[in-house]
Enzyme design. Structure first.
Site, PDB file in Angstrom:
ATOM      1  N   GLN A 152       0.812  -1.206   0.000  1.00  0.00           N
ATOM      2  CA  GLN A 152       0.000   0.000   0.000  1.00  0.00           C
ATOM      3  C   GLN A 152       0.854   1.269   0.000  1.00  0.00           C
ATOM      4  O   GLN A 152       2.054   1.239   0.255  1.00  0.00           O
ATOM      5  CB  GLN A 152      -0.912   0.017   1.225  1.00  0.00           C
ATOM      6  CG  GLN A 152      -2.033  -1.000   1.159  1.00  0.00           C
ATOM      7  CD  GLN A 152      -3.054  -0.776   2.264  1.00  0.00           C
ATOM      8  OE1 GLN A 152      -3.008  -1.428   3.283  1.00  0.00           O
ATOM      9  NE2 GLN A 152      -3.969   0.157   2.049  1.00  0.00           N
ATOM     10  N   HIS A 153       0.182   2.374  -0.313  1.00  0.00           N
ATOM     11  CA  HIS A 153       0.659   3.744  -0.107  1.00  0.00           C
ATOM     12  C   HIS A 153       1.705   4.228  -1.098  1.00  0.00           C
ATOM     13  O   HIS A 153       1.880   5.440  -1.237  1.00  0.00           O
ATOM     14  CB  HIS A 153       1.241   3.939   1.302  1.00  0.00           C
ATOM     15  CG  HIS A 153       0.404   3.417   2.409  1.00  0.00           C
ATOM     16  ND1 HIS A 153      -0.934   3.741   2.556  1.00  0.00           N
ATOM     17  CD2 HIS A 153       0.695   2.577   3.443  1.00  0.00           C
ATOM     18  CE1 HIS A 153      -1.409   3.140   3.615  1.00  0.00           C
ATOM     19  NE2 HIS A 153      -0.459   2.421   4.173  1.00  0.00           N
ATOM     20  N   ASP A 205      -2.364  -4.950   0.468  1.00  0.00           N
ATOM     21  CA  ASP A 205      -1.897  -6.245   0.967  1.00  0.00           C
ATOM     22  C   ASP A 205      -2.676  -6.739   2.184  1.00  0.00           C
ATOM     23  O   ASP A 205      -3.031  -7.927   2.255  1.00  0.00           O
ATOM     24  CB  ASP A 205      -0.388  -6.221   1.255  1.00  0.00           C
ATOM     25  CG  ASP A 205       0.063  -5.015   2.068  1.00  0.00           C
ATOM     26  OD1 ASP A 205      -0.803  -4.264   2.571  1.00  0.00           O
ATOM     27  OD2 ASP A 205       1.278  -4.828   2.203  1.00  0.00           O
TER      28      ASP A 205
END
Length: 438
Positions: free
Chosen positions: A71-72, A234
């Site tokens: 992520q991110h 995830d």
């Protein structure tokens, strides 16, 4: 036999599983490494994905597929669809001041209400502000903002950068994402289901194309006509992979620890302890992260000169409470609670309590207590918790499995080890493959 493909594009590697949609059995799999670092050329992910698919026997016989991933991470694209700069990953901390600046400008309460998040260095919005402030030319070139799994889905569907203006515009409108990954950006709300354009512009300095957010049961198609599910971050994919439902909390014991629950209601925590993420199945996924997890066991096992099995045997031979010996395991500071400069401490040492057995027990109990703080933070948000699903490398410890129920105060189940992010993505693919024609 209907086959579907699930992908886990993590920080360290790309894992691909080809699954029998009827039985859930993994038929084939492949893996390829990713480069180290917190700033990475996304082309290396594309190369690894292609290699992992090839090692898994290809996807010619696959009916549907989906990608889960880290992520991110910030993937900035120009108007031709080319990557503007190396992607800044979740673990790149150069954006810490940018996060603080955003909180100072808007206020933690307001940001939590608008997006479910209070910015920290890992979130995409903080990385966009860093880009604006430190690389203004790259920020100005940024026409679209994607996350790692968004970009890989776009590429595997058959899209990508165009050579020059004469070749036409890049298909940036074909970028898609899912609720879980969008909820980790800091400029999308799981409550409204909309992007917060004001926050996006404030971070980057101008508006940009962002991926269309697909619903949990929605799909698009690739150039070969296969159905492509929305994908997931995830943790959300892992929740699908282990079969977590409302009331279940997943405690993942890896290098760091994550505690996340499937909930019917969103979380709004102005302290930033609980991130108000969305799940991949239409619910919410409030999440707490701790910095000190399996490495606590690593360091104490090394100190005692044993392997992890030996550490478990020592810990289980001690009484609960370790004779009063207590390890506060903040070896690298801590995020929950927010004590970045903290250090570990060992207390309760007496002539009677200072034994190898008690030290081993104190390590396990201390690590689990740190994760238990995450459970308490979820409880404080009113999240219903009925069962813990214990996953990750640290969950394989016999001592962890036996001690966890007493520390957590909940029933604990330990699923068999597996590639749960990739399996969660495969479950998404199975669902869209089985859905009626649209």
């Amino acid at each position: 036999m209907t086959l579907v493909m699930g992908v886990d594009s993590s920080t360290q590697s790309c894992k691909v599983v080809i699954v029998d949609a009827d039985t859930g059995r993994v038929v084939r799999e492949g893996r390829a490494p990713h480069p180290d670092g917190t700033s990475v050329d996304p082309e290396s992910w594309w190369t690894a994905l292609q290699a992992a698919i090839e090692l898994a026997g290809g996807m010619a016989d696959v009916a549907a597929w989906s990608i889960g991933g880290q992520q991110h991470g910030l993937v900035a694209l120009d108007e031709r669809g080319a990557v503007v700069r190396d992607a800044l990953l979740w673990n790149d901390t150069r954006s810490a001041q940018a996060a603080s600046d955003l909180v100072a400008e808007y206020g933690a309460d307001r940001l939590a209400e608008r997006t479910g998040l209070v910015p920290v260095a890992s979130f995409t919005i903080s990385k966009l502000r860093w880009l604006r402030d430190h690389e203004p030319e790259n920020a100005a070139r940024t026409a679209a903002v994607a996350l790692p799994h968004d970009w890989l889905t776009w590429r595997l569907r058959g899209f990508g950068p165009v050579a020059d203006r004469a070749a036409g515009a890049a298909a940036l409108a074909e970028l898609v994402t899912d609720r879980s990954d969008a909820s980790g950006t800091g400029y999308w709300s799981a409550v409204t289901g909309e992007y917060d354009r004001e926050l996006l512009v404030s971070a980057l300095g101008h508006d940009a194309v962002v991926p269309r957010v697909l619903a949990a049961d929605e799909w698009v198609k690739d150039r070969d006509g296969r159905r492509v599910a929305a994908g997931a971050g995830d943790n959300a994919a892992s929740a699908l992979g282990v079969g977590a439902g409302v009331g279940d909390v997943v405690v993942s014991i890896g290098t760091s620890g994550t505690v996340f629950a499937v909930s019917e209601t969103p979380a709004v925590d102005a302290t930033g302890t609980v991130a108000g993420f969305a799940s991949a199945d239409g619910h919410h996924l409030p999440l707490v992260c701790t910095l000190n997890a399996a490495r606590v066991l690593d360091v104490v096992a090394a100190l005692l000169g044993v392997d992890h099995d030996g550490l478990s045997r020592l810990a289980l031979s001690a009484e609960p409470g370790a004779g009063g010996l207590t390890l506060v395991p903040y070896f690298e500071g801590e995020r929950t609670p927010n004590l970045p400069d903290a250090t570990a401490s060992l207390t309760g040492l007496t002539l009677a309590s200072t034994t190898r057995e008690n030290l081993a027990r104190g390590a396990v109990e201390g690590m689990l207590a740190g994760l238990g703080a995450g459970l308490d933070a979820l409880r404080d948000q009113g999240v219903p918790l009925r069962r813990v699903l214990l996953v990750g490398g640290g969950a394989r410890s016999a001592a962890v499995q036996q001690i966890a129920p007493a520390v957590f105060g909940l029933d604990v189940e330990v699923p068999a080890p597996g590639e749960y992010v990739a399996l969660g993505a495969a479950e998404q693919a199975r669902r869209v493959a089985a859905a009626g024609a649209r």
